[in-house]
Design an enzyme around this catalytic site. Structure first.
Site, PDB file in Angstrom:
ATOM      1  N   GLU A  20      -9.753   5.974   4.397  1.00 23.78           N
ATOM      2  CA  GLU A  20      -9.414   4.813   3.551  1.00 23.78           C
ATOM      3  C   GLU A  20      -9.607   3.504   4.305  1.00 23.78           C
ATOM      4  OE1 GLU A  20      -4.643   4.873   4.604  1.00 23.78           O
ATOM      5  OE2 GLU A  20      -5.335   4.062   2.720  1.00 23.78           O
ATOM      6  N   ASP A  27      -0.653  -4.254   1.583  1.00 28.43           N
ATOM      7  CA  ASP A  27       0.711  -3.898   1.956  1.00 28.43           C
ATOM      8  C   ASP A  27       0.618  -3.013   3.203  1.00 28.43           C
ATOM      9  OD1 ASP A  27      -0.646  -2.292   0.047  1.00 28.43           O
ATOM     10  OD2 ASP A  27       1.170  -1.173  -0.384  1.00 28.43           O
ATOM     11  N   GLY A  65      -2.245  -5.647  -2.816  1.00 30.92           N
ATOM     12  CA  GLY A  65      -3.110  -4.605  -2.240  1.00 30.92           C
ATOM     13  C   GLY A  65      -3.049  -4.618  -0.713  1.00 30.92           C
ATOM     14  N   ARG A 121      -2.737  11.218  -0.189  1.00 30.13           N
ATOM     15  CA  ARG A 121      -1.449  11.027  -0.864  1.00 30.13           C
ATOM     16  C   ARG A 121      -1.602  10.210  -2.152  1.00 30.13           C
ATOM     17  NH1 ARG A 121       1.055   5.936   0.495  1.00 30.13           N
ATOM     18  NH2 ARG A 121       3.169   6.760   0.691  1.00 30.13           N
ATOM     19  N   SER A 146       1.211  -5.384 -10.464  1.00 27.40           N
ATOM     20  CA  SER A 146      -0.205  -5.098 -10.680  1.00 27.40           C
ATOM     21  C   SER A 146      -0.908  -4.982  -9.326  1.00 27.40           C
ATOM     22  CB  SER A 146      -0.817  -6.194 -11.544  1.00 27.40           C
ATOM     23  OG  SER A 146      -2.115  -5.856 -11.932  1.00 27.40           O
TER      24      SER A 146
HETATM   25  O1  LIG Z   1       2.867   3.849  -0.643  1.00 28.71           O
HETATM   26  C1  LIG Z   1       2.649   2.641  -0.008  1.00 28.71           C
HETATM   27  C2  LIG Z   1       1.644   1.811  -0.743  1.00 28.71           C
HETATM   28  O2  LIG Z   1       0.496   2.575  -0.943  1.00 28.71           O
HETATM   29  C3  LIG Z   1      -0.501   1.980  -1.696  1.00 28.71           C
HETATM   30  O3  LIG Z   1      -1.160   0.986  -0.981  1.00 28.71           O
HETATM   31  C4  LIG Z   1      -2.216   1.357  -0.209  1.00 28.71           C
HETATM   32  O4  LIG Z   1      -3.082   2.291  -0.853  1.00 28.71           O
HETATM   33  C5  LIG Z   1      -3.636   1.887  -2.091  1.00 28.71           C
HETATM   34  C6  LIG Z   1      -4.507   2.998  -2.576  1.00 28.71           C
HETATM   35  O5  LIG Z   1      -5.617   3.149  -1.770  1.00 28.71           O
HETATM   36  C7  LIG Z   1      -4.382   0.581  -1.964  1.00 28.71           C
HETATM   37  O6  LIG Z   1      -4.691   0.123  -3.233  1.00 28.71           O
HETATM   38  C8  LIG Z   1      -3.507  -0.458  -1.269  1.00 28.71           C
HETATM   39  O7  LIG Z   1      -4.282  -1.574  -1.015  1.00 28.71           O
HETATM   40  C9  LIG Z   1      -3.008   0.124   0.057  1.00 28.71           C
HETATM   41  O8  LIG Z   1      -2.251  -0.812   0.749  1.00 28.71           O
HETATM   42  C10 LIG Z   1       0.013   1.353  -2.974  1.00 28.71           C
HETATM   43  O9  LIG Z   1      -0.998   0.633  -3.630  1.00 28.71           O
HETATM   44  C11 LIG Z   1       1.150   0.442  -2.711  1.00 28.71           C
HETATM   45  O10 LIG Z   1       1.596  -0.163  -3.872  1.00 28.71           O
HETATM   46  C12 LIG Z   1       2.216   1.284  -2.052  1.00 28.71           C
HETATM   47  O11 LIG Z   1       3.327   0.482  -1.858  1.00 28.71           O
END
Ligand SMILES: OC[C@H]1O[C@H](O[C@H]2O[C@H](CO)[C@@H](O)[C@H](O)[C@H]2O)[C@H](O)[C@@H](O)[C@@H]1O
Length: 884
Positions: free
Chosen positions: A493, A297, A295, A143, A197
């Protein structure tokens, strides 16, 4: 207090349209809708929406989205990186052949994760949520269709290990472009990420690029961008903390956005549903967005720990917390900036950043080090106390080399802290936390970036025990990825730390595959931490040669043992000898293809292996794949002893250092690679002395020559002479080029001298699309033209068809698929037949085609009663069997 939306777009970040459509939950994943592009201008789409009578039913909502939105994913054009070399040096460093094969596969996955943005996104930016970036880039996968800020740090590490420096350079330029536009680097490449960011790794990425390329000019030209990014964090995300009479400056995650995240809109509404007060709701949204900025989340790490509160998302208090990891990374940034300014001659700035670096180390020690627990911990700003819970981030000052105090004592106490908590004992690696909350940055998940940072930090320690634990964690982490890869050909991931090889779980979406940072972390661990790691052998399947050594003598020359395996044969000091050895070995195996006689006087089932992808590029760089196709009957005859193959004065020995390999099932296909140009190339490049070059020529001639009508990535046009037609098609695929070479043979079908009527077809396929072609009007296939595209990694074809005067085709049939993806084939048209058609399908995963040929009997029409009978009477849907 004002509402701050995720961005200004009235479609993607705020307003009724977003609210109504996202509340409907039309898609399984809320991100899908905000990743779609507009079919008209935003004004037109909004006006159409306003004209709908409210309330809108779900069916109307669905229709509206279908009418006015498209995608997601249609913002990209085909692109594959072209800078993957045939033999990155990492292959020379990884000892275990299986893991070397794994590393090579990972280098190849960058092709699947490469994206290039269509120019329309630049021309009509308000029709897209995607942020235009000038250069292609690598995405995480699944995604996550766009670039992600901190993910890219590990992607860049992986790309650099695969020596794809052009791709990295472009990606760094993209980030500089974002800094220019936004003043910082957003969470990801969508407008809805543009007010938050992610952990600031731009400067470390630049530094890694510099270390790999020594391109100081490039790095110097981006120093202003690096400083701008650093200033963003210091201006917008810093907090002062008093300790004694010293004021320390530390940083936190704190986006100004205080409304639901567009990509998780309904999820955020739900989280806030029991928060009645609108100001408290805005605060909660801000804390959720700030957690996304971290990061992590989401995680219990950001939850309130006030007595009486549950570990639930609605207690998220990110902005109240001073995080260990953010401050460690900023400390690293300060150190790197100081070094880069010194290197580029700006000593004054070098000194300033060095002071910042020293100050940060002091602050990390004075504020974040918990003297009771003897480890670093996040600080609760409001309570002015440490958050005394285990998070993998607690030890990251080790990673950043920002411990700020006596290393020996620190490292010892960190080791004790980790041992006491039992966090070094998890089967799948280093856990993120010890809380089970259902959030993805908690138990049971282990995240590749955290594995890497923790392992790297521990491995740099002077404490031998801590160092040893780093190896153990690296082992677990690589093995977990390796098991999952072997099982599913997927990189996840995140991984479970409870069960090795299992993907992670929890959070807002299912575990994603791809996956940028996981690939980078495995490559990094394999190269820099544990190049000597030995992988477990698959127990009941065998796709690789391993544990096989060949040693041979040629006249007076004796070559040392060479390890052969699926991946690559390396450190060969004499490519020609090696090539000969492999050829001979393949031949030796060919001679044994029936297998030895068993006691029962029956023969073992055939054993076949083949050598593939031979390339000699420098005196020290020879690569070949020696692969096997596994699975039929058990056989262990080869393990009985060495094979000695003596041909004149060439002696080949095959030594088995791991005989058990052959206890498994084997059914291999043999091909010997013969490149007729190899000896002359070798001579030209002075790769061998005269005697040995002649020897290579001799061997090449001895085993015959295959010629190819094209080189990888090159076009070709092949036609048979008059009154001949194609009677054989041979083709080989090469993974690094993602292309095929072809050879054709022709045979004469008649002695008649009557003129043929011939013509070329148009291109019969688009890239990535099937070929379904049949020569029209009773014609026969006498030629093929084709060209390759590096973006699509595919070929288009045209065919040369000749109507053969007085000849009739009948009893046409299809060969069936003559190859598997990435496989070699050598298809011979049966005697008395000619080729009439091709069917071929492309696969984007393999970036290759499979082929199925239509052939027909050919006879003189006159007086046979067959005139006009045959052609064009192709049986519908008959793709395999005979038809008339
Ligand atoms: O859509 C939900 C969240 O998805 C991302 O966060 C997760 O995936 C990222 C990409 O791999 C990663 O950088 C992050 O650490 C993960 O938690 C996105 O970065 C979030 O902002 C978003 O809310």
């Amino acid at each position: 207090e004002d509402t701050v939306p995720a961005c200004d777009s009235p479609i993607y970040c705020q307003g009724d349209l977003l609210d109504i459509i996202q509340r409907m939950r039309l898609f399984n994943d809320s991100k899908t809708f905000v990743d779609m592009s507009l079919k008209q201008s935003p004004e037109e789409v909004l006006s159409a929406f306003n004209n709908l009578s409210k309330p809108i039913s779900e069916a109307q909502g669905r229709k509206f989205v279908g009418d006015h939105f498209s995608g997601p994913g249609d913002e990209f054009q085909p692109w594959k990186p072209t800078d993957l070399p045939r033999m990155p040096a990492i292959m020379n460093h990884i000892k275990d052949p299986l893991l070397r094969g794994f590393a090579w596969d990972l280098c190849r996955t960058w092709k699947d994760l490469g994206r290039k943005i269509k120019i329309d996104v630049k021309l009509n930016p308000d029709r897209y949520s995607l942020v235009y970036l000038p250069n292609p880039f690598i995405v995480p996968g699944g995604r996550f269709r766009e670039t992600y800020y901190w993910d890219t740090y590990w992607v860049v590490k992986g790309l650099l290990l695969c020596e794809m420096t052009d791709t990295v350079k472009g990606m760094l330029e993209n980030f500089a472009f974002m800094i220019e536009r936004f003043g910082f680097i957003p969470n990801g490449g969508r407008v809805y990420y543009s007010r938050r960011s992610q952990p600031p790794f731009f400067i470390p990425m630049m530094y890694d690029y510099y270390k790999a390329t020594k391109n100081l000019t490039f790095v110097q030209s981006h120093l202003p961008a690096m400083e701008a990014e650093y200033d963003f964090w210091m201006t917008n995300r810093s907090v002062s903390v008093q300790r004694g009479d010293v004021t320390h400056i530390l940083n936190r995650y704190a986006s100004s956005v205080n409304s639901p995240r567009p990509e998780s809109y309904s999820e955020d509404l739900k989280t806030a549903s029991s928060t009645n007060n609108s100001s408290a709701r805005r605060q909660l949204y801000q804390n959720l967005v700030s957690a996304a900025e971290s990061g992590w989340d989401f995680s219990s790490r950001w939850f309130s720990r006030d007595p009486g509160t549950n570990l639930t998302l609605d207690t998220t208090r990110t902005t109240n917390i001073l995080p260990v990891d953010l401050n460690s990374v900023l400390c690293m940034n300060e150190h790197i900036l100081s070094e880069l300014f010194n290197l580029t001659g700006n000593q004054e700035k070098g000194k300033n950043y060095s002071k910042n670096w020293q100050r940060r180390q002091t602050a990390i020690f004075n504020v974040l080090w918990n003297p009771t627990k003897r480890v670093w911990q996040d600080l609760d700003i409001a309570a002015n106390s440490h958050r005394d819970y285990f998070y993998a981030s607690n030890i990251l000052p080790l990673f950043a080399s920002c411990t700020g105090r006596n290393e020996t004592q620190t490292e010892k106490s960190v080791l004790t802290y980790l041992q006491n908590l039992g966090v070094l004992q998890f089967a799948g690696g280093f856990p993120t936390s010890l809380e089970t909350t259902g959030q993805q940055w908690d138990l049971p998940n282990g995240w590749p970036p955290l594995q890497h940072m923790a392992i790297w930090g521990m491995s740099q320690s002077q404490n031998q025990q801590l160092k040893a634990e780093a190896f153990s964690l690296a082992n677990k982490s690589i093995v977990s990825n390796w098991i999952a890869w072997n099982r599913s050909r997927n990189m996840y991931e995140k991984y479970s730390t409870n069960i090795s090889g299992e993907g992670g779980s929890g959070g807002e979406y299912g575990v994603q595959e791809g996956f940028g940072w996981s690939n980078g972390v495995v490559l990094e661990l394999l190269r820099r931490i544990f190049p000597a790691l030995q992988a477990n052998r698959p127990s009941n399947d065998m796709d690789y040669y391993y544990g096989i050594e060949i040693g041979y003598t040629f006249g007076k020359f004796t070559a040392g043992g060479q390890q052969l395996e699926k991946g690559i044969a390396t450190s060969c000091t004499n490519p020609q000898i090696f090539v000969m050895g492999i050829s001979l070995m393949a031949t030796a195996i060919e001679r044994k293809t029936r297998g030895p006689k068993k006691k029962s006087e029956t023969y073992q089932l055939p054993i076949k292996g083949f050598m593939d992808d031979l390339a000699v590029t420098t005196t020290k760089d020879v690569q070949t794949r020696f692969t096997s196709h596994s699975k039929t009957m058990g056989t262990n005859w080869i393990s009985a002893g060495d094979i000695h193959f003596i041909k004149e004065d060439v002696k080949l020995e095959i030594k088995m250092s791991n005989p058990s390999v052959f206890d498994t099932k084997g059914n291999w296909e043999l091909r010997i690679y013969k490149d007729k140009s190899l000896p002359s190339k070798a001579m030209k490049e002075q790769l061998c002395d005269l005697t040995r070059c002649f020897a290579v020529i001799g061997i090449t001639l001895l085993f015959g020559v295959e010629s190819w009508v094209n080189d990888y990535d090159r076009p070709f046009t092949f036609t048979c002479p008059q009154h001949h037609s194609i009677n054989r098609v041979i083709s080989r695929h090469f993974d690094a080029a993602e292309d095929r070479i072809f050879d054709f043979k022709c045979s004469k079908y008649t002695s008649s001298s009557e003129r043929e009527s011939c013509s070329w077809s148009d291109y019969v396929n688009d890239f990535d699309k099937p070929v379904v072609f049949q020569c029209p009007n009773g014609g026969v296939m006498d030629g093929v033209h084709s060209y390759h595209d590096n973006g699509a990694e595919d070929r288009r074809f045209r065919f040369y068809c000749c109507e053969k005067p007085g000849m009739c085709l009948y009893n046409c049939f299809y060969s069936g698929w003559v190859n598997s993806y990435d496989g070699y084939f050598d298809y011979a048209v049966p005697p008395g037949h000619v080729m009439r058609g091709w069917t071929s399908i492309h696969d984007n995963g393999a970036e290759d085609r499979i082929f199925n040929f239509e052939v027909c009997l050919i006879k003189i029409c006159i007086n046979t009663g067959l005139v006009g009978e045959l052609i064009g009477k192709r049986a519908a849907n008959n793709t395999n069997g005979r038809h008339n």
